[in-house]
Motif scaffolding. Sequence first.
Motif, PDB file in Angstrom:
ATOM      1  N   ARG A 101      36.819  64.540  69.950  1.00  0.00           N
ATOM      2  CA  ARG A 101      37.755  63.463  69.641  1.00  0.00           C
ATOM      3  C   ARG A 101      38.092  63.375  68.162  1.00  0.00           C
ATOM      4  O   ARG A 101      38.987  62.640  67.770  1.00  0.00           O
ATOM      5  CB  ARG A 101      37.189  62.122  70.123  1.00  0.00           C
ATOM      6  CG  ARG A 101      36.991  62.025  71.623  1.00  0.00           C
ATOM      7  CD  ARG A 101      38.296  62.290  72.368  1.00  0.00           C
ATOM      8  NE  ARG A 101      39.369  61.442  71.899  1.00  0.00           N
ATOM      9  CZ  ARG A 101      39.626  60.226  72.403  1.00  0.00           C
ATOM     10  NH1 ARG A 101      38.895  59.765  73.412  1.00  0.00           N
ATOM     11  NH2 ARG A 101      40.619  59.503  71.935  1.00  0.00           N
ATOM     12  N   GLY A 102      37.356  64.104  67.336  1.00  0.00           N
ATOM     13  CA  GLY A 102      37.683  64.137  65.918  1.00  0.00           C
ATOM     14  C   GLY A 102      37.265  62.911  65.139  1.00  0.00           C
ATOM     15  O   GLY A 102      37.783  62.664  64.051  1.00  0.00           O
ATOM     16  N   LEU A 103      36.326  62.113  65.646  1.00  0.00           N
ATOM     17  CA  LEU A 103      35.882  60.930  64.932  1.00  0.00           C
ATOM     18  C   LEU A 103      34.777  61.272  63.938  1.00  0.00           C
ATOM     19  O   LEU A 103      34.021  62.210  64.141  1.00  0.00           O
ATOM     20  CB  LEU A 103      35.356  59.868  65.911  1.00  0.00           C
ATOM     21  CG  LEU A 103      36.398  58.916  66.503  1.00  0.00           C
ATOM     22  CD1 LEU A 103      37.359  59.657  67.420  1.00  0.00           C
ATOM     23  CD2 LEU A 103      35.706  57.775  67.266  1.00  0.00           C
ATOM     24  N   ARG A 104      34.707  60.502  62.875  1.00  0.00           N
ATOM     25  CA  ARG A 104      33.542  60.553  61.991  1.00  0.00           C
ATOM     26  C   ARG A 104      32.443  59.744  62.678  1.00  0.00           C
ATOM     27  O   ARG A 104      32.650  58.585  63.027  1.00  0.00           O
ATOM     28  CB  ARG A 104      33.871  59.945  60.628  1.00  0.00           C
ATOM     29  CG  ARG A 104      34.864  60.775  59.830  1.00  0.00           C
ATOM     30  CD  ARG A 104      35.189  60.138  58.483  1.00  0.00           C
ATOM     31  NE  ARG A 104      36.007  58.955  58.640  1.00  0.00           N
ATOM     32  CZ  ARG A 104      35.594  57.714  58.460  1.00  0.00           C
ATOM     33  NH1 ARG A 104      34.338  57.471  58.114  1.00  0.00           N
ATOM     34  NH2 ARG A 104      36.412  56.690  58.619  1.00  0.00           N
ATOM     35  N   VAL A 105      31.294  60.351  62.884  1.00  0.00           N
ATOM     36  CA  VAL A 105      30.246  59.723  63.686  1.00  0.00           C
ATOM     37  C   VAL A 105      28.996  59.517  62.850  1.00  0.00           C
ATOM     38  O   VAL A 105      28.510  60.443  62.188  1.00  0.00           O
ATOM     39  CB  VAL A 105      29.911  60.568  64.931  1.00  0.00           C
ATOM     40  CG1 VAL A 105      28.824  59.887  65.757  1.00  0.00           C
ATOM     41  CG2 VAL A 105      31.164  60.791  65.779  1.00  0.00           C
TER      42      VAL A 105
END
Length: 671
Positions: free
Chosen positions: A75-79
């Motif tokens: 999803r390309g999120l910063r986690v």
Amino acid sequence: FFARRRMRPSAMSARSAPMLPRQAVAGFLLAGGAAYLAQRVLREARSRRGGGRSAVILGLGYCGGAIARHLATERGLRVLGTTRGEADRGNTMAGVRTLAVGNAAAELEDAIRGAAIIVATAPPGDAGDPFLAMPALREALRDAAAAGTLIVYLSSVGVYGDQGGREVTEDTAPSPKTARAKRRLAAEEEWRALNARKLAIVRLPGIYGPFRGPIAKAREGNARIAKEGHLFSRVHVDDVALLCSALLDRHEVGDAVQLWGAEGGALVVNCCDSDPAPQHEVSALAYELLGLSVPPALPFESADISAMQRSFYEESRKMVNSKLLGLVGKLRYASYKTGLPASLAEEERLRRLGPMGVVLGPVAWVGARWRCLAGALRRGTGGEELRVALVDNGSLKPEATLSLRRLAAAVEAKARETGRAGSGRVRVEAVSARFADRIPARDLEGRAAEILPDWLQRVASESGARRVLVLPLLIGPSATVTKTMPDAARAVPSLEVDIAPTLVCLCPALYAPSATGAAAVAAMLADRLADLSADNSGAEAVLVCDHGSPIARVAAAREAVRGALEAMLGQPVGACCMERREGSDYDFNGPLLEEALLTLPRGSHARVALLFLQEGRHAGPGGDIATIVQGVREKRPDLSVETTKVLAGHPGLVDLLLERMSKPVPARLFH
């Protein structure tokens, strides 16, 4: 990764020599570099594709880690996630940042307030939910809840208690019987008390996946317990992550009112597969998959099991997952009958990495999900034009530039035809790394050639041009790719420059062994060989000949092509080079073309597959290869030697270049 090949002159077959110590070290460094590259590329992809969104995972356990990796890589999120122990290497390599609980509290609170999604996975204790029990975190979570952040709390189907085998939906009233189930229901109420506008309570059965669940228990020799009419539900860990992703989609695309109502509130979802089954049947399949004899099932009434195990069998319910399917569409593993084999296959794939598994295991995990990143670095800004430079090494021969222009036009046309440029437009131009700008324009149909530094400067000066992809027309990772191209990109900081992989890419962070491009290039060479005469007189030798390089990685790319061609032809294929540096340090190039031909048995017929992309000073009429072959014929008139055409003009070359456009690496990651 690199097999060192030496040729036996008598048979012209390539055989592996023992790997030198320094090559083993090089292999290790490559593995580490691949892992590092995977992490850096994933972070870079997120920064462009995720739109700055972030996720917080409260509890990076087995399930939390899978969700974190999914949100980061797919999803390309910063986690950001929390743990009570050390950071898991697989999470780190997927780009997940880890904070130890109790450390950097301010950073965690800020991350919670700025997150697009928060997933809480930790089981409650006697004092309730462990994160809501921390006053500062509770306030941060309350702020996020009021702001409309999607909050997902992972609970348990145990809150329904014993339903006597009846169907259970989200409308079934909870009736917990065990102390742990009562704590779960109490924790649900704690999360409801935040008055979140978007809260999802996900009730889970037993979770399984690689190294967890029935297969792991079968390895331990756990007993098979049979209870008449008793059903267990379960879910693969990947499907839990899939649900979290689907909830994020619904939260962001306008379905929020439909799911949570105009005033917001709590949404309950039973996250189970579609095949509830007796435990002893599931265990039997696990034993069979491991190749172990299936132990007899023991009656529940007389089985010697712990009090906790017994409590699971004292409750029976048939979970209904209609709401789940409405959210995700289709589960990855709708039944344990597909989920268990997939889990075992993942385990075996990681184990096959052997002693390098500690480095490559995370890369394999990332690689298994890389398809989601295809084009991520070039799709992130809507419909703007993608400028592509198709770059060769460069030549002073006009035909090389004209050929490059024809190929660039073919790539552009097919990119537009197939939609490979994403949602925007694509423009592919022929550019050389060096030399070509010295060719008079009159020899190039009146249009001067450009070299990469000049092209980048021109594109930067044109209004609206910001996204650039450099597409190497090169077989392996030569210095042109690793130094010349990044240096040119750094000189134009106003552009976002990505560099696509070479035609043969052996980096495991980008491609599986079956997709390195070696087979595609070998297929082109096989077609070129088929175009030669059918002279079957004398002993036949097939050679793959490249330019030669001082870089072992480039020779390794040729070796991969040679091996693939040998498998396709079903006969020995040797390797050689047009030129090479002297000394044993460059033996990875193999013999020179002239040496390889002169050592053939008398009367041999040699077919030389030229691993050259375009005609120029080296390949083509009057080039260095033709001169070498003519010299051999004069020295050995008994030999019959044929050479193939270059690869330019083969339709497979356009297809392979298009594929390479989908996995670019930001130029800033090259050092």
